[in-house]
Design a protein around this motif. Structure first.
Motif, PDB file in Angstrom:
ATOM      1  N   LEU A 299       0.835  -1.208   0.000  1.00 36.46           N
ATOM      2  CA  LEU A 299       0.000   0.000   0.000  1.00 36.46           C
ATOM      3  C   LEU A 299       0.872   1.261   0.000  1.00 36.46           C
ATOM      4  CD1 LEU A 299      -2.747  -1.100   2.558  1.00 36.46           C
ATOM      5  CD2 LEU A 299      -3.071  -0.687   0.123  1.00 36.46           C
ATOM      6  N   ARG A 300       1.935   1.225   0.754  1.00 32.00           N
ATOM      7  CA  ARG A 300       2.831   2.379   0.777  1.00 32.00           C
ATOM      8  C   ARG A 300       3.520   2.543  -0.570  1.00 32.00           C
ATOM      9  NH1 ARG A 300       2.332   6.454   3.898  1.00 32.00           N
ATOM     10  NH2 ARG A 300       2.005   5.008   5.665  1.00 32.00           N
ATOM     11  N   ASN A 301       3.779   1.440  -1.264  1.00 32.03           N
ATOM     12  CA  ASN A 301       4.414   1.526  -2.579  1.00 32.03           C
ATOM     13  C   ASN A 301       3.483   2.174  -3.595  1.00 32.03           C
ATOM     14  OD1 ASN A 301       6.865   0.901  -4.002  1.00 32.03           O
ATOM     15  ND2 ASN A 301       5.679  -0.572  -5.180  1.00 32.03           N
ATOM     16  N   VAL A 302       2.167   2.034  -3.398  1.00 33.32           N
ATOM     17  CA  VAL A 302       1.212   2.743  -4.252  1.00 33.32           C
ATOM     18  C   VAL A 302       1.398   4.248  -4.088  1.00 33.32           C
ATOM     19  CG1 VAL A 302      -1.230   3.182  -4.694  1.00 33.32           C
ATOM     20  CG2 VAL A 302      -0.447   0.857  -4.234  1.00 33.32           C
ATOM     21  N   ASP A 303       1.590   4.703  -2.847  1.00 37.84           N
ATOM     22  CA  ASP A 303       1.818   6.135  -2.607  1.00 37.84           C
ATOM     23  C   ASP A 303       3.114   6.603  -3.271  1.00 37.84           C
ATOM     24  OD1 ASP A 303      -0.498   6.208  -1.077  1.00 37.84           O
ATOM     25  OD2 ASP A 303       0.567   5.797   0.800  1.00 37.84           O
ATOM     26  N   VAL A 304       4.133   5.736  -3.247  1.00 34.50           N
ATOM     27  CA  VAL A 304       5.393   6.093  -3.910  1.00 34.50           C
ATOM     28  C   VAL A 304       5.171   6.261  -5.406  1.00 34.50           C
ATOM     29  CG1 VAL A 304       7.720   5.303  -4.452  1.00 34.50           C
ATOM     30  CG2 VAL A 304       6.807   4.953  -2.158  1.00 34.50           C
ATOM     31  N   ALA A 305       4.432   5.340  -6.000  1.00 31.79           N
ATOM     32  CA  ALA A 305       4.179   5.419  -7.439  1.00 31.79           C
ATOM     33  C   ALA A 305       3.356   6.658  -7.791  1.00 31.79           C
ATOM     34  CB  ALA A 305       3.466   4.155  -7.907  1.00 31.79           C
ATOM     35  N   ARG A 306       2.360   6.968  -6.988  1.00 30.21           N
ATOM     36  CA  ARG A 306       1.525   8.146  -7.261  1.00 30.21           C
ATOM     37  C   ARG A 306       2.310   9.440  -7.124  1.00 30.21           C
ATOM     38  NH1 ARG A 306      -3.901   6.098  -4.031  1.00 30.21           N
ATOM     39  NH2 ARG A 306      -4.828   4.942  -5.785  1.00 30.21           N
ATOM     40  N   GLY A 307       3.375   9.424  -6.349  1.00 28.24           N
ATOM     41  CA  GLY A 307       4.196  10.625  -6.232  1.00 28.24           C
ATOM     42  C   GLY A 307       4.798  11.060  -7.554  1.00 28.24           C
ATOM     43  N   GLN A 392      10.777  20.528 -12.050  1.00 33.43           N
ATOM     44  CA  GLN A 392      10.425  19.570 -13.089  1.00 33.43           C
ATOM     45  C   GLN A 392       8.944  19.242 -12.970  1.00 33.43           C
ATOM     46  OE1 GLN A 392      12.918  16.151 -12.607  1.00 33.43           O
ATOM     47  NE2 GLN A 392      14.819  17.241 -13.088  1.00 33.43           N
ATOM     48  N   ILE A 393       8.224  19.453 -14.052  1.00 29.64           N
ATOM     49  CA  ILE A 393       6.783  19.188 -14.061  1.00 29.64           C
ATOM     50  C   ILE A 393       6.518  18.071 -15.063  1.00 29.64           C
ATOM     51  CG2 ILE A 393       4.501  20.152 -14.481  1.00 29.64           C
ATOM     52  CD1 ILE A 393       5.618  22.899 -13.829  1.00 29.64           C
ATOM     53  N   PRO A 394       6.079  16.906 -14.589  1.00 30.76           N
ATOM     54  CA  PRO A 394       5.813  15.798 -15.535  1.00 30.76           C
ATOM     55  C   PRO A 394       4.575  16.095 -16.379  1.00 30.76           C
ATOM     56  CG  PRO A 394       5.142  15.183 -13.311  1.00 30.76           C
ATOM     57  CD  PRO A 394       5.811  16.514 -13.190  1.00 30.76           C
ATOM     58  N   ILE A 395       4.720  15.964 -17.660  1.00 28.62           N
ATOM     59  CA  ILE A 395       3.598  16.179 -18.583  1.00 28.62           C
ATOM     60  C   ILE A 395       3.223  14.857 -19.253  1.00 28.62           C
ATOM     61  CG2 ILE A 395       2.759  17.457 -20.585  1.00 28.62           C
ATOM     62  CD1 ILE A 395       3.241  19.184 -18.124  1.00 28.62           C
ATOM     63  N   LEU A 396       4.128  14.299 -19.999  1.00 24.79           N
ATOM     64  CA  LEU A 396       3.873  13.027 -20.657  1.00 24.79           C
ATOM     65  C   LEU A 396       5.190  12.265 -20.736  1.00 24.79           C
ATOM     66  CD1 LEU A 396       1.880  11.178 -22.138  1.00 24.79           C
ATOM     67  CD2 LEU A 396       2.555  12.299 -24.280  1.00 24.79           C
ATOM     68  N   ASN A 397       5.223  11.096 -20.101  1.00 22.80           N
ATOM     69  CA  ASN A 397       6.431  10.276 -20.077  1.00 22.80           C
ATOM     70  C   ASN A 397       6.113   8.838 -20.445  1.00 22.80           C
ATOM     71  OD1 ASN A 397       8.602  12.149 -18.899  1.00 22.80           O
ATOM     72  ND2 ASN A 397       6.923  12.387 -17.438  1.00 22.80           N
ATOM     73  N   GLY A 398       5.387   8.684 -21.543  1.00 22.76           N
ATOM     74  CA  GLY A 398       5.062   7.342 -22.003  1.00 22.76           C
ATOM     75  C   GLY A 398       4.174   6.577 -21.036  1.00 22.76           C
ATOM     76  N   LEU A 399       3.363   7.272 -20.249  1.00 27.59           N
ATOM     77  CA  LEU A 399       2.441   6.648 -19.287  1.00 27.59           C
ATOM     78  C   LEU A 399       3.178   5.792 -18.254  1.00 27.59           C
ATOM     79  CD1 LEU A 399      -0.480   5.536 -21.661  1.00 27.59           C
ATOM     80  CD2 LEU A 399      -0.245   7.674 -20.377  1.00 27.59           C
ATOM     81  N   GLN A 400       4.429   6.133 -18.000  1.00 24.17           N
ATOM     82  CA  GLN A 400       5.201   5.340 -17.043  1.00 24.17           C
ATOM     83  C   GLN A 400       4.627   5.453 -15.635  1.00 24.17           C
ATOM     84  OE1 GLN A 400       9.338   6.337 -17.255  1.00 24.17           O
ATOM     85  NE2 GLN A 400       9.569   5.678 -19.374  1.00 24.17           N
ATOM     86  N   VAL A 401       4.252   6.640 -15.220  1.00 25.76           N
ATOM     87  CA  VAL A 401       3.725   6.822 -13.864  1.00 25.76           C
ATOM     88  C   VAL A 401       2.421   6.064 -13.698  1.00 25.76           C
ATOM     89  CG1 VAL A 401       2.880   8.503 -12.191  1.00 25.76           C
ATOM     90  CG2 VAL A 401       4.878   9.043 -13.606  1.00 25.76           C
ATOM     91  N   ARG A 402       1.525   6.193 -14.673  1.00 22.85           N
ATOM     92  CA  ARG A 402       0.239   5.501 -14.578  1.00 22.85           C
ATOM     93  C   ARG A 402       0.438   3.988 -14.540  1.00 22.85           C
ATOM     94  NH1 ARG A 402      -4.585   7.219 -18.494  1.00 22.85           N
ATOM     95  NH2 ARG A 402      -4.332   9.033 -17.127  1.00 22.85           N
TER      96      ARG A 402
END
Length: 513
Positions: A299-307, A392-402
């Motif tokens: 669950l905490r790793n989900v928060d890391v990914a959403r960051g 640094q503002i993420p805009i589009l990075n190949g949907l890596q974050v999602r």
């Protein structure tokens, strides 16, 4: 708190001496208990030359078993990962320095001028960076790694508990093998006495020669069973020594202290309830606790990914200086001088300037020159500093974050399933251990009654055989029936004791015989 332990059991019983021997437990499920299953890891190891008790054998194994040491190293690695993630919250700071010789046409780094000369240059810099905001990824990473470290500690506890339970199984197997050996040796003595008695009866003409032959055949069979029992004892001692990681000399000298074990009775399981045992074990089992911690870690790793959706803000600062062998410093030297300027007149008719013999003097001008600059002066004079903020503002990075968020959410479901599976396995193991203990208890009681009946039948057959009223074959059948019943009773006793100890482990009780 000192650990207790429980286990997942898949015991096998090997045939030998007309009975089955307890086998090693395949895998033990454990938890972080309030007291050690059989002593702590830091307890001093017993002397390899002294008779081993169960407690001393477990203590020595916990200190020397390679699997336990490997699990502890894995826990230490998790601790190092946790410390590194905490250190990532601190600013970074680095110093660098270079010295170079340039030949031919190069750009002077201090003047940015092309020059065609051999040059020695030095560059020195220091920089630091601090992450001001990163979507709380750093802090969530620390919390996740803390959970993983705690789960790793429980994994190490589980390995220790598994080993302690396996040592207890091997120890009981060795005790059982020794008791079966003594039982077979007693039968050899009885058969030898029967042979001697039959020889006297044969000389007196009370029995036929076939009775003596049958008695000698039975003696040979009993002697063979002794050899088989000795081999089983050797194998059991070897298995125990391997779990304890004893060297060759200590393995050969391995002797155990045989405990006094009470026989099971009808009330031996009255204090055990499978459901209550499960509730107790669920709160203590290290594998259950580790699985629960890994759900929270996921669950905490989900928060890391959403960051990764959030901007990142950094503060950078740097300082720079350098030296160049061709660098010169402008200076003012000598006295100032006056420069004459010609004076002109204008022709009134034509308006054109006409030279005259007069001159005008300009103000005194300094004479400029240059000189080479030494190393300390250049280091001091070329000093530069900078401070900057980087966003640094993420805009589009190949949907890596999602994608990372989706993966972490799936990992949460997997961790929850593993936790449910661990709980289910724990419940099933407790139910199986209770059923096995109850079956062994009933088998022992039944075997004990059978031994009593067959003992009376054997005594009667012996009297009839000695009086020539029973042939050797029928007498040997009566004796072998008693032997099988005694072996079955011994097996059931130790099978019950081991299952009873397993249930005690699940209830959080320490190992003791």
């Amino acid at each position: 708190m000192k650990p207790r332990f429980t286990s997942r059991l898949h015991p096998l019983w090997a045939a030998g001496c007309g009975a089955l021997l307890l086998s090693n437990v395949a895998t033990a499920q454990t938890t972080t208990p309030a007291q050690p299953p059989a002593g702590t890891v830091t307890a001093p190891a017993a002397s390899p030359t002294a008779p081993w008790t169960l407690q001393s054998a477990i203590d020595y194994a916990l200190q020397n078993n390679l699997t336990v040491r490997q699990s502890q190293l894995s826990s230490d690695l998790n601790g190092a990962t946790l410390r590194q993630s905490k250190a990532a919250l601190l600013p970074t700071a680095n110093l660098s320095g270079t010295q170079a010789w340039n030949y031919g046409t190069t750009v002077n780094p201090l003047t940015n001028v092309f020059q065609d000369q051999t040059t020695r240059t030095n560059n020195f810099s220091g920089n630091t960076q601090i992450t001001l905001f990163s979507g709380f990824q750093l802090r969530n990473t620390v919390k996740r790694n803390a959970l993983e470290f705690e789960a790793g500690v429980y994994d190490a506890d589980k390995a220790r508990n598994d080993l302690a339970l396996n040592v207890a199984s091997a120890f009981l197997q060795t005790v059982l093998a020794a008791e079966l050996l003594r039982s077979n040796e007693a039968r050899v003595n009885s058969s030898q006495q029967q042979v001697d008695r039959t020889k006297l009866l044969l000389k007196a003409g009370s029995v036929a020669e076939s009775n003596l032959l049958d008695s000698e055949a039975q003696l040979a069979t009993d002697q063979y069973n002794v050899v088989t029992a000795q081999n089983q004892l050797t194998i059991a001692r070897l298995q125990l020594a391997q779990l304890m990681n004893l060297d060759a000399a200590a393995t050969r000298a391995l002797q155990i202290s045989t405990p006094q074990l009470a026989d099971p009775d009808e009330r031996s399981l009255d204090d055990t309830d499978p459901e209550a045992t499960y509730q107790t074990a669920q709160a203590q089992q290290p594998d259950i606790k580790a699985a629960d911690l890994r759900v929270r870690s996921a669950l905490r790793n989900v928060d890391v990914a959403r960051g990764g959706y959030y901007p990142r803000l950094f503060l950078n600062a740097s300082i720079f200086t350098g030296y160049s062998s061709l660098y010169t410093r402008p200076i003012i030297t000598g006295d100032s001088v006056q420069v004459p300027l010609p004076v002109f007149q204008f022709d009134p008719a034509t308006g054109q300037p006409l030279p005259t013999s007069f001159v005008a003097l300009s103000p005194k001008q300094p004479v400029r020159s240059s000189t080479s600059s030494d190393f300390p002066d250049q280091i001091k004079n070329n000093l530069g500093r900078s401070v900057q903020f980087a966003l640094q503002i993420p805009i589009l990075n190949g949907l890596q974050v999602r994608t990372n968020v989706q993966r972490s959410q799936i990992a949460v479901k997997q961790a929850e399933l593993r936790l449910d599976q661990a709980r289910l396995t724990l419940r099933q193991n407790i139910q199986q251990a209770y059923a096995d203990a109850l079956a062994s208890q009933r088998q022992y009681i039944s075997s004990r009654q059978q031994v009593q009946a067959l003992s009376a039948a054997y005594r009667n057959a012996e009297i009839r055989f000695n009086n020539g009223l029973l042939n050797g074959t029928e007498f040997n059948i009566a004796k072998n029936n008693l032997t099988a019943a005694e072996s079955s009773m011994i097996q059931a006793k130790y099978q019950f004791i081991f299952r009873r100890k397993v249930l005690d482990f699940y209830q959080g009780k320490p190992i003791a015989l």
